[in-house]
Design a protein around this motif. Structure first.
Motif, PDB file in Angstrom:
ATOM      1  N   ALA A 331     -23.196  12.116 -24.712  1.00  0.00           N
ATOM      2  CA  ALA A 331     -23.137  13.576 -24.832  1.00  0.00           C
ATOM      3  C   ALA A 331     -23.089  14.231 -23.459  1.00  0.00           C
ATOM      4  O   ALA A 331     -22.367  15.224 -23.256  1.00  0.00           O
ATOM      5  N   ASN A 372     -23.088  18.163 -30.351  1.00  0.00           N
ATOM      6  CA  ASN A 372     -23.491  16.759 -30.314  1.00  0.00           C
ATOM      7  C   ASN A 372     -24.793  16.536 -31.077  1.00  0.00           C
ATOM      8  O   ASN A 372     -24.967  15.496 -31.732  1.00  0.00           O
ATOM      9  N   SER A 444     -16.898  17.647 -27.534  1.00  0.00           N
ATOM     10  CA  SER A 444     -17.917  17.175 -28.470  1.00  0.00           C
ATOM     11  C   SER A 444     -17.335  16.336 -29.597  1.00  0.00           C
ATOM     12  O   SER A 444     -18.042  15.506 -30.177  1.00  0.00           O
TER      13      SER A 444
END
Length: 778
Positions: A331, A372, A444
């Protein structure tokens, strides 16, 4: 990079995106995802490196002055059209160029406004520019009535009447003894000849002093000579902006397209007059707003913004790595890609980065991480259901997509409305946030998914471990909704009461007009010392506060419109040994304040309306109504706490409220999406039980998404400086209140509203689903 290459690169990216989404082969999609990520990151880096050359800084970061001008439509003036506005822009550009400043930004705003931005000018140069910008320089020539002093004396004594169509004007001259001599002259109300045919004007110096020499175009030269030939021996009044500046006698009938204006000018007056006459404005100009920031304060703002940005990134990184471990690293990698894309887009579009724009960049970090968090919390659920890691990853992306998409669309909607209606630095915030929202969808979803695929390919991801501090407790939220609803209602009413009680004190100069003066002192000053210096001057009622930016201690003085220069002069006089340095001077007229207030209210109304329409389209009317009530709850309580803290609403606060609305709806959409999914299941659970289960299932992600944004906003609050402090404070409050309403207010409101309407919310969901499937089949 040339525009042709950029266009070709854009086509290549579109083709690769189409290929990526159309292919069903995992290996091909994995390679396409990698190629897309590498190409976009490389392109964006090329667009902003080196940043000092490719990222343009706003005046609030590099220092300078901006003027917002308005063309005034008055009786006798031409109608303000687009052509007239464009001509005025060019006239203003030539006048600013004559000041010798570098790369001024001059552009029309709306139908009758012009924004002028000049970087790196001193206070004296700012005052000179202000005088030049609002000078109409309407030049006219008129033959003085031959009756002269005798006729004026007869009119004054009542022996004669004023000739029709004439008016008395005063012309000043300097006698042999150096004293000013005033003389009355009688001139026609309608001039005989206008200065629109002046093709060139320049200052000169001779034995009589400084003057201005004029050259007419061919049409003007002929008209002027015809006028002179018919009036040899008479006096010609030279009129500038309605005032007679000289009235020489015409001694010849042929001027060969040239004329001179003398009037005992200084060098600067002659030069400025020549510039204005060569570039006259056809309509009067009013300066609605002036904002001036020193280069020192701009550099401090850059340091504060960078510190806040790095601090926010560091806090988010620590949290994601500690809480989600290996997938948290993925992430953070996607977050860095997101940052590169935002800065690259600013460089590609030659956009201006402002201090609120930095706030938008910081806020976009939290928004990107939110997506995320949604995916990873879904991943946790799929793993708990017994799926393999690879199958769980695939399912988590598929199931989280609709909530992520809806959340980003609503945020994009509010950011787009803000960009459309905002001006100045706030537009920079809206632009950065808009770019961040688009980049977040890419980073993302595509970037992180590609990382997972390559991790599986090289067997780097065999298992995933995460912390799980917030677990579903099976709490009966709807059964205990009444006390929360009552508490929220009380808070809303108290917020309205506090806001109403403060009245005009809720608003700063952006909305009601006024001046702002910010300065530093080598000797160190306190607000009480400044207040004492202004005592008994009529200026002591100004609001005086101490501020801290980066490593500098500053004093800000807020006063009524038009008083900043008086306060500045008084402080210099009263505190000569303090070493005062004036860092920022703003003048905001009451007219522009009313206009900004109207646009701000319109932006909020359109934002809420857009959210209502979109949620109605994506969900059902009951969900849309529940979201609207919850959003109103969030905004009113945020405003109430903001007012209770004694702060004042500014333009950047409007941006904060709209962004809070866009962000707050995200959590509600996640809950609504889970409720809708549960209602589609025709099991034995009641509607209230489905809602309770949905809130409990999404409880961890609701709190975690609020927490990650809160981390970035807290960094902004503590390190972003006083300009962004109010913005950050309101957002901290908004995130907390929004998270609370997503859990305790939104779902009960949906259920109660459906019951009031006599509708079964499950039937609404199933009917809508059937209608969608029918349209898809057709």
């Amino acid at each position: 990079m040339s525009p042709i290459l950029v266009f070709a690169f854009g086509l290549l990216i579109l083709v690769l995106f189409g290929w990526y989404f159309s292919t069903e082969l995992p290996a091909r999609r994995r390679w396409l995802g990698l190629v897309l990520t590498v190409l976009i990151v490389a392109f964006c880096i090329q667009q902003f490196v080196p940043p000092s050359q490719k990222i343009r800084l706003g005046l609030d970061l590099q220092g300078g002055t901006s003027f917002l001008l308005q063309l005034k439509s008055e009786p006798g003036s031409p109608e303000i059209t687009k052509d007239l506005l464009d001509r005025a822009v060019e006239v203003i550009r030539k006048r600013v160029d004559s000041l010798g400043v570098s790369e001024p930004e001059i552009a029309p705003q709306g139908t009758d406004h012009i924004l002028v931005q000049i970087a790196g000018i001193s206070n004296e140069a700012m005052l000179q520019a202000r005088d030049q910008l609002q000078r109409v320089a309407k030049l006219e020539f008129a033959i003085v009535h031959p009756g002269g002093d005798a006729l004026l004396a007869q009119v004054a004594s009542g022996q004669a009447i004023m000739p029709p169509g004439y008016v008395v004007k005063t012309v000043k001259d300097t006698g042999a003894n150096g004293k000013t001599i005033e003389e009355k002259v009688l001139i026609p109300r309608k001039a005989d000849f206008s200065g629109e045919h002046v093709s060139k004007a320049f200052s000169f110096f001779d034995q009589q002093g400084y003057g201005v020499s004029l050259e007419f175009d061919s049409v003007g030269a002929k008209l002027f000579d015809n006028l002179a030939a018919a009036n040899v021996g008479n006096r010609l009044a030279i009129i500038l902006d309605g005032e007679v500046i000289s009235a020489p006698s015409l001694r010849t009938a042929n001027f060969n397209g040239r004329a001179q204006i003398t009037g005992h000018f200084s060098e600067k007056e002659a030069r400025d007059l020549a510039s204005a006459l060569e570039n006259p404005l056809r309509v009067p100009v009013q300066i609605l707003e002036t904002r001036s920031v020193s280069a020192t304060l701009g550099a401090d703002s850059i340091r504060s913004g960078v510190t806040a940005c790095l601090s926010g990134l560091a806090l988010v990184t620590v949290f994601m790595v500690v809480y989600y471990r290996l997938v948290g690293v993925i992430a953070i990698f996607a977050l860095l890609v997101n940052c590169v894309m935002i800065v690259g887009a600013l460089g590609m579009f030659h956009s201006v980065l402002t201090l609120p724009g930095i706030a938008g960049l910081i806020l976009s970090l939290g928004i990107a991480v939110d997506a995320n968090v949604l995916i990873y919390e879904r991943l946790r659920e799929e793993l708990d259901a017994g799926k393999s890691l690879k199958a769980a990853v695939q399912a988590s992306y598929n199931k989280a997509f609709s909530a992520i998409f809806d959340a980003h669309v609503t945020q994009f909607l509010t950011a787009g409305i803000l960009y459309w209606l905002a001006t100045g630095p706030v537009k920079g915030f809206a632009l950065t946030l808009t770019i961040g929202i688009v980049a977040s969808m890419f980073s993302s979803l595509l970037v992180t998914y590609t990382c997972f695929e390559w991790g599986f390919r090289f067997k780097l991801l065999d298992r995933v471990t995460m912390l799980h501090l917030i677990r579903s407790k099976g709490f009966n939220f709807l059964g205990h909704a009444r006390p929360f609803i009552i508490g929220s209602t009380v808070l809303v009413l108290l917020s309205i009461a506090v806001f109403a009680y403060r009245g005009d004190r809720n608003f700063d100069a952006d909305f009601k007009g006024g001046d702002l003066l910010v300065f530093s002192a080598k000797a160190g000053l306190t607000p009480d010392q400044v207040r004492a210096a202004l005592a008994h001057t009529g200026l002591e009622n100004s609001t005086i506060q101490a501020e801290h930016v980066a490593d500098d201690d500053l004093i800000s003085v807020r006063s009524e419109f038009g008083q900043a220069e008086k306060i500045q002069a008084r402080l210099i006089e009263a505190l000569p040994a303090a070493g005062l340095k004036f860092e920022q001077i703003d003048h905001i007229g009451p007219l522009i304040g009313k206009e900004l207030a109207y646009k701000s209210g319109l932006a909020l109304a359109l934002g809420l309306l857009g959210i209502f329409i979109y949620v109605s389209f994506r969900f059902e009317t009951s969900f849309a109504f529940g979201s609207l009530i919850a959003l109103a709850h969030d905004l009113i309580i945020t405003l109430g706490i903001f007012a209770l803290s004694g702060r004042e609403l500014s333009l950047i606060m409007v941006a904060a409220l709209l962004t809070i609305a866009g962000y707050s709806i995200n959590d509600k959409i996640v809950v609504f999406d889970r409720i809708r999914s549960g209602l589609r299941d025709r099991g034995s659970r009641s509607i209230a039980q489905v809602m309770n289960d949905s809130i409990n299932d999404t409880l961890s992600r609701t709190i975690l998404t609020g927490g990650t944004v809160l981390l970035t906003v807290l960094a902004l609050y503590f390190f972003g400086g006083p300009v962004l402090n109010d913005f950050a404070f309101s957002f901290v409050v908004g995130v907390i209140v929004g998270t609370y309403s997503s859990i305790f207010i939104a779902a009960p409101t949906v259920l109660w509203w459906s019951r009031i309407r006599g509708k079964n919310i499950r039937s609404e969901v199933l009917d809508s689903e059937a209608a969608r499937q029918g349209r898809a089949t057709a």
